[in-house]
Motif scaffolding. Structure first.
Motif, PDB file in Angstrom:
ATOM      1  N   ASP A   5       1.979  -6.299  -2.897  1.00 14.50           N
ATOM      2  CA  ASP A   5       0.995  -5.418  -3.500  1.00 14.50           C
ATOM      3  C   ASP A   5       1.108  -3.969  -3.053  1.00 14.50           C
ATOM      4  OD1 ASP A   5      -0.065  -7.515  -4.882  1.00 14.50           O
ATOM      5  OD2 ASP A   5      -1.706  -7.855  -3.473  1.00 14.50           O
ATOM      6  N   PHE A   6       1.681  -3.695  -1.909  1.00 11.26           N
ATOM      7  CA  PHE A   6       1.647  -2.345  -1.364  1.00 11.26           C
ATOM      8  C   PHE A   6       2.368  -1.333  -2.232  1.00 11.26           C
ATOM      9  CE2 PHE A   6       0.656   0.637   1.816  1.00 11.26           C
ATOM     10  CZ  PHE A   6       1.698   1.537   1.841  1.00 11.26           C
ATOM     11  N   SER A   7       3.485  -1.713  -2.840  1.00  6.63           N
ATOM     12  CA  SER A   7       4.269  -0.755  -3.609  1.00  6.63           C
ATOM     13  C   SER A   7       3.530  -0.268  -4.855  1.00  6.63           C
ATOM     14  CB  SER A   7       5.623  -1.346  -3.990  1.00  6.63           C
ATOM     15  OG  SER A   7       5.438  -2.465  -4.811  1.00  6.63           O
ATOM     16  N   THR A   8       2.499  -0.965  -5.277  1.00  3.39           N
ATOM     17  CA  THR A   8       1.756  -0.546  -6.460  1.00  3.39           C
ATOM     18  C   THR A   8       0.581   0.353  -6.103  1.00  3.39           C
ATOM     19  OG1 THR A   8       0.329  -2.488  -6.407  1.00  3.39           O
ATOM     20  CG2 THR A   8       2.379  -2.665  -7.672  1.00  3.39           C
ATOM     21  N   ILE A   9       0.326   0.559  -4.822  1.00  3.83           N
ATOM     22  CA  ILE A   9      -0.784   1.389  -4.385  1.00  3.83           C
ATOM     23  C   ILE A   9      -0.273   2.808  -4.171  1.00  3.83           C
ATOM     24  CG2 ILE A   9      -2.460   1.774  -2.542  1.00  3.83           C
ATOM     25  CD1 ILE A   9      -2.406  -1.252  -2.053  1.00  3.83           C
ATOM     26  N   THR A  10      -1.025   3.788  -4.654  1.00  5.31           N
ATOM     27  CA  THR A  10      -0.633   5.175  -4.461  1.00  5.31           C
ATOM     28  C   THR A  10      -1.031   5.598  -3.056  1.00  5.31           C
ATOM     29  OG1 THR A  10      -0.979   5.593  -6.791  1.00  5.31           O
ATOM     30  CG2 THR A  10      -0.894   7.508  -5.345  1.00  5.31           C
ATOM     31  N   GLN A  11      -0.057   5.938  -2.240  1.00  8.39           N
ATOM     32  CA  GLN A  11      -0.275   6.369  -0.875  1.00  8.39           C
ATOM     33  C   GLN A  11       0.354   7.747  -0.701  1.00  8.39           C
ATOM     34  OE1 GLN A  11      -1.805   4.718   1.774  1.00  8.39           O
ATOM     35  NE2 GLN A  11      -2.425   3.130   0.363  1.00  8.39           N
ATOM     36  N   PRO A  12      -0.232   8.603   0.131  1.00  6.71           N
ATOM     37  CA  PRO A  12       0.373   9.916   0.356  1.00  6.71           C
ATOM     38  C   PRO A  12       1.698   9.829   1.112  1.00  6.71           C
ATOM     39  CG  PRO A  12      -1.520   9.606   1.779  1.00  6.71           C
ATOM     40  CD  PRO A  12      -1.473   8.428   0.847  1.00  6.71           C
ATOM     41  N   HIS A  13       1.859   8.790   1.910  1.00  8.27           N
ATOM     42  CA  HIS A  13       3.117   8.598   2.633  1.00  8.27           C
ATOM     43  C   HIS A  13       3.273   7.139   3.010  1.00  8.27           C
ATOM     44  CE1 HIS A  13       0.896   8.279   6.410  1.00  8.27           C
ATOM     45  NE2 HIS A  13       0.226   9.336   6.041  1.00  8.27           N
ATOM     46  N   CYS A  14       4.487   6.773   3.359  1.00  9.59           N
ATOM     47  CA  CYS A  14       4.786   5.409   3.760  1.00  9.59           C
ATOM     48  C   CYS A  14       4.029   5.057   5.045  1.00  9.59           C
ATOM     49  CB  CYS A  14       6.303   5.276   3.963  1.00  9.59           C
ATOM     50  SG  CYS A  14       6.847   3.582   4.293  1.00  9.59           S
ATOM     51  N   LEU A  15       3.840   3.780   5.268  1.00  9.70           N
ATOM     52  CA  LEU A  15       3.160   3.307   6.477  1.00  9.70           C
ATOM     53  C   LEU A  15       3.854   3.748   7.755  1.00  9.70           C
ATOM     54  CD1 LEU A  15       2.478  -0.280   5.194  1.00  9.70           C
ATOM     55  CD2 LEU A  15       0.767   1.488   5.586  1.00  9.70           C
ATOM     56  N   CYS A  16       5.152   4.002   7.686  1.00 11.23           N
ATOM     57  CA  CYS A  16       5.928   4.368   8.874  1.00 11.23           C
ATOM     58  C   CYS A  16       5.689   5.808   9.313  1.00 11.23           C
ATOM     59  CB  CYS A  16       7.420   4.144   8.631  1.00 11.23           C
ATOM     60  SG  CYS A  16       8.192   5.395   7.592  1.00 11.23           S
ATOM     61  N   GLY A  17       4.957   6.583   8.515  1.00  9.67           N
ATOM     62  CA  GLY A  17       4.646   7.959   8.876  1.00  9.67           C
ATOM     63  C   GLY A  17       5.529   9.002   8.215  1.00  9.67           C
ATOM     64  N   ILE A  18       6.556   8.578   7.503  1.00 10.69           N
ATOM     65  CA  ILE A  18       7.407   9.512   6.767  1.00 10.69           C
ATOM     66  C   ILE A  18       6.661   9.944   5.508  1.00 10.69           C
ATOM     67  CG2 ILE A  18       9.597   9.781   5.508  1.00 10.69           C
ATOM     68  CD1 ILE A  18      10.172   9.473   8.423  1.00 10.69           C
ATOM     69  N   ASN A  19       6.781  11.200   5.147  1.00  6.02           N
ATOM     70  CA  ASN A  19       6.042  11.738   4.003  1.00  6.02           C
ATOM     71  C   ASN A  19       6.751  11.429   2.684  1.00  6.02           C
ATOM     72  OD1 ASN A  19       4.013  13.049   2.664  1.00  6.02           O
ATOM     73  ND2 ASN A  19       4.872  15.083   2.975  1.00  6.02           N
ATOM     74  N   LEU A  20       6.944  10.144   2.433  1.00  4.94           N
ATOM     75  CA  LEU A  20       7.509   9.640   1.181  1.00  4.94           C
ATOM     76  C   LEU A  20       6.712   8.414   0.772  1.00  4.94           C
ATOM     77  CD1 LEU A  20      11.360   9.665   1.942  1.00  4.94           C
ATOM     78  CD2 LEU A  20      10.169  11.125   0.293  1.00  4.94           C
TER      79      LEU A  20
END
Length: 163
Positions: A5-20
């Motif tokens: 499910d995570f890939s379908t959620i709009t997030q400002p950055h990846c969980l790892c902290g990279i701004n992608l």
């Protein structure tokens, strides 16, 4: 949330902290479409895998000589809620590397961090986690910026989860 499910959620950055976004950052590693080219990238993708409960990825990227019997089933135990990752330092030589980080989590209304200097080795062109030296850390102060990157003060954000 299940693992897909995570890939379908709009997030400002990846969980790892990279701004992608996740689908441009850690997801290609988790899906086997890319391999981490540095210890830092491997550690970050492993953190995201912990959050998303991608336990097969964690086993696959753990050097087999250092697994000590660790299984996906063991990793799946517990209800850890991951809050954020802070990478403090990263260094790499030709076939070895180290990453020092704090991975903040909450469990049973208690906030803590895995504070570790992780070791990595490169074998056959692939990076693997081997082991790590655990260290102690202190909780953020009430007025410190929160560990989850919300931009709020700790007391106004994750500290409320402890009560």
């Amino acid at each position: 949330m299940n693992n897909n499910d995570f890939s379908t959620i709009t997030q400002p950055h990846c969980l790892c902290g990279i701004n992608l976004p996740y689908d441009q950052c850690c997801e290609p590693y988790h899906a086997g479409r890319a391999v981490a080219d540095t210890p830092d990238r491997l550690m970050r993708s492993r953190y995201s895998a912990f959050v998303l409960r991608q336990f097969n990825y964690l086993i696959t990227t753990h050097h087999p000589d250092y697994l000590n019997g660790l299984t996906e089933q063991q990793l799946a135990q517990g209800e850890t809620q991951w809050l954020g990752l802070q990478v403090l330092s990263s260094k790499q030589q030709s076939e070895t590397g180290e990453v020092t980080f704090k991975a903040w989590y909450i469990e049973d209304k208690h906030i803590d961090a895995i504070y570790e200097c992780s070791s990595f080795i490169k074998k056959d062109g692939l990076w693997f986690y081997t082991d790590g030296q655990q260290m102690q850390t202190r909780l953020p102060g009430r007025n410190d910026t929160c560990i989850c990157y919300s931009g709020k003060k700790f007391k106004q954000c994750c500290a409320k989860r402890m009560s």
